[in-house]
Scaffold this active site. Sequence first.
Site, mmCIF file in Angstrom:
data_model
loop_
_atom_site.group_PDB
_atom_site.id
_atom_site.type_symbol
_atom_site.label_atom_id
_atom_site.label_comp_id
_atom_site.label_asym_id
_atom_site.label_seq_id
_atom_site.Cartn_x
_atom_site.Cartn_y
_atom_site.Cartn_z
ATOM 1 N N ASP A 8 0.835 -1.204 0.000
ATOM 2 C CA ASP A 8 0.000 0.000 0.000
ATOM 3 C C ASP A 8 0.866 1.250 0.000
ATOM 4 O OD1 ASP A 8 -2.355 -1.513 -0.006
ATOM 5 O OD2 ASP A 8 -2.287 -1.746 2.156
ATOM 6 N N LYS A 31 0.246 -7.910 -2.887
ATOM 7 C CA LYS A 31 -1.048 -7.339 -3.283
ATOM 8 C C LYS A 31 -0.838 -5.905 -3.761
ATOM 9 C CE LYS A 31 -4.263 -5.859 -0.305
ATOM 10 N NZ LYS A 31 -4.719 -4.511 -0.783
ATOM 11 N N ASP A 59 -5.856 -6.140 -6.493
ATOM 12 C CA ASP A 59 -7.070 -5.974 -5.689
ATOM 13 C C ASP A 59 -7.749 -4.643 -6.014
ATOM 14 O OD1 ASP A 59 -9.010 -6.314 -3.763
ATOM 15 O OD2 ASP A 59 -7.736 -5.647 -2.107
ATOM 16 N N LYS A 61 -11.251 -4.579 -6.680
ATOM 17 C CA LYS A 61 -12.630 -4.678 -6.177
ATOM 18 C C LYS A 61 -13.647 -4.134 -7.186
ATOM 19 C CE LYS A 61 -11.326 -4.367 -1.274
ATOM 20 N NZ LYS A 61 -9.861 -4.207 -1.412
ATOM 21 N N LEU A 62 -13.697 -4.722 -8.353
ATOM 22 C CA LEU A 62 -14.629 -4.277 -9.385
ATOM 23 C C LEU A 62 -16.074 -4.338 -8.879
ATOM 24 C CD1 LEU A 62 -13.165 -6.082 -12.536
ATOM 25 C CD2 LEU A 62 -12.640 -3.785 -11.679
ATOM 26 N N ASP A 64 -19.679 -2.792 -10.698
ATOM 27 C CA ASP A 64 -20.377 -1.942 -11.662
ATOM 28 C C ASP A 64 -21.382 -2.835 -12.379
ATOM 29 O OD1 ASP A 64 -20.998 0.170 -13.562
ATOM 30 O OD2 ASP A 64 -19.016 1.005 -13.116
ATOM 31 N N ILE A 65 -22.009 -2.323 -13.417
ATOM 32 C CA ILE A 65 -22.931 -3.158 -14.176
ATOM 33 C C ILE A 65 -22.133 -4.273 -14.854
ATOM 34 C CG2 ILE A 65 -24.574 -1.272 -14.506
ATOM 35 C CD1 ILE A 65 -23.541 -1.056 -17.392
ATOM 36 N N HIS A 67 -21.740 -5.508 -17.845
ATOM 37 C CA HIS A 67 -21.000 -5.215 -19.080
ATOM 38 C C HIS A 67 -19.712 -4.466 -18.785
ATOM 39 C CE1 HIS A 67 -20.196 -4.176 -23.249
ATOM 40 N NE2 HIS A 67 -20.028 -2.925 -22.865
ATOM 41 N N THR A 68 -19.789 -3.446 -17.940
ATOM 42 C CA THR A 68 -18.605 -2.662 -17.607
ATOM 43 C C THR A 68 -17.572 -3.512 -16.881
ATOM 44 O OG1 THR A 68 -19.900 -0.629 -17.487
ATOM 45 C CG2 THR A 68 -17.785 -0.633 -16.345
ATOM 46 N N THR A 123 -13.194 -6.213 6.170
ATOM 47 C CA THR A 123 -12.843 -6.465 7.568
ATOM 48 C C THR A 123 -12.960 -5.214 8.434
ATOM 49 O OG1 THR A 123 -10.503 -6.214 6.955
ATOM 50 C CG2 THR A 123 -11.364 -8.456 7.140
ATOM 51 N N GLN A 194 -8.960 -1.874 11.103
ATOM 52 C CA GLN A 194 -9.573 -3.188 10.969
ATOM 53 C C GLN A 194 -10.437 -3.474 12.198
ATOM 54 O OE1 GLN A 194 -9.198 -4.761 8.214
ATOM 55 N NE2 GLN A 194 -7.193 -4.328 7.353
ATOM 56 N N ARG A 215 0.511 -3.337 6.945
ATOM 57 C CA ARG A 215 1.301 -2.469 7.813
ATOM 58 C C ARG A 215 2.232 -3.182 8.795
ATOM 59 N NH1 ARG A 215 -3.922 1.270 8.906
ATOM 60 N NH2 ARG A 215 -4.869 -0.704 8.244
#
Length: 235
Positions: A8, A31, A59, A61-62, A64-65, A67-68, A123, A194, A215
């Site tokens: 991150d 990640k 990561d 995290k899609l 949406d509709i 198709h997108t 989480t 968290q 972290r």
Amino acid sequence: MLPIIALDFQTLSETEAFLDQFPVDEPLMVKIGMELFYGEGPKSLASLRRNRQLDIFLDLKLHDIPHTVERAAIQIGRLGVQLTTVHAAGGSAMIEAAKRGLIEGAKQAGVKPAKLLAITQLTSTSQAVLNDELGIEGTVMASVKHLASLAETSGADGVVASALEAPAISEEVADDFLIVTPGIRPQNSAVGDQVRVTTPDQAKSLGSSAIVVGRPITQAADAPAAYQQILQQWR
């Protein structure tokens, strides 16, 4: 599966400086999340893998509709990453579309398709947030179990959930269905934002397929030593 290090960081240079602390030939799984990917783009993945044995969990995290999501998943599928994510809350059609997109993108690029993980409940989501803010009735556990079952029947390869929910998820899904668990904190480590957390060894005993740790490693004074400690606890 090795513990997954959550990189991150804001920039590729910060990320590479962190990885330079580790031996070049040490196998690592990392990640890449929104912060780095949105800042540096897809080319950062190739740069990170060029001189290192890295497996990558992308990561994003899609959500949406369908198709997108399918069109976005085609782009991700071309990247040759090992894992990627959608939100299970997007529903079965969206999860199915993501799976199709990953397979199509991988075919176009001549690479192995990424395994698709569905996010159940983050989480950081507490019982109060689930009920009072999101307006979802019932317990966090019940919601996670429902979304895990939905993900499996919709073609996902696994879910992301707290290790605390792993035993209940395991009762609902096939043995090879992945349960990847963030919210991992070594004993006496700061919890941060968290809520549903476990130690690495607790996660293992609860049935996690893989753990994601950020972290406690990336902010440690000696990152390789912190990683090795977590690795030993996980094993």
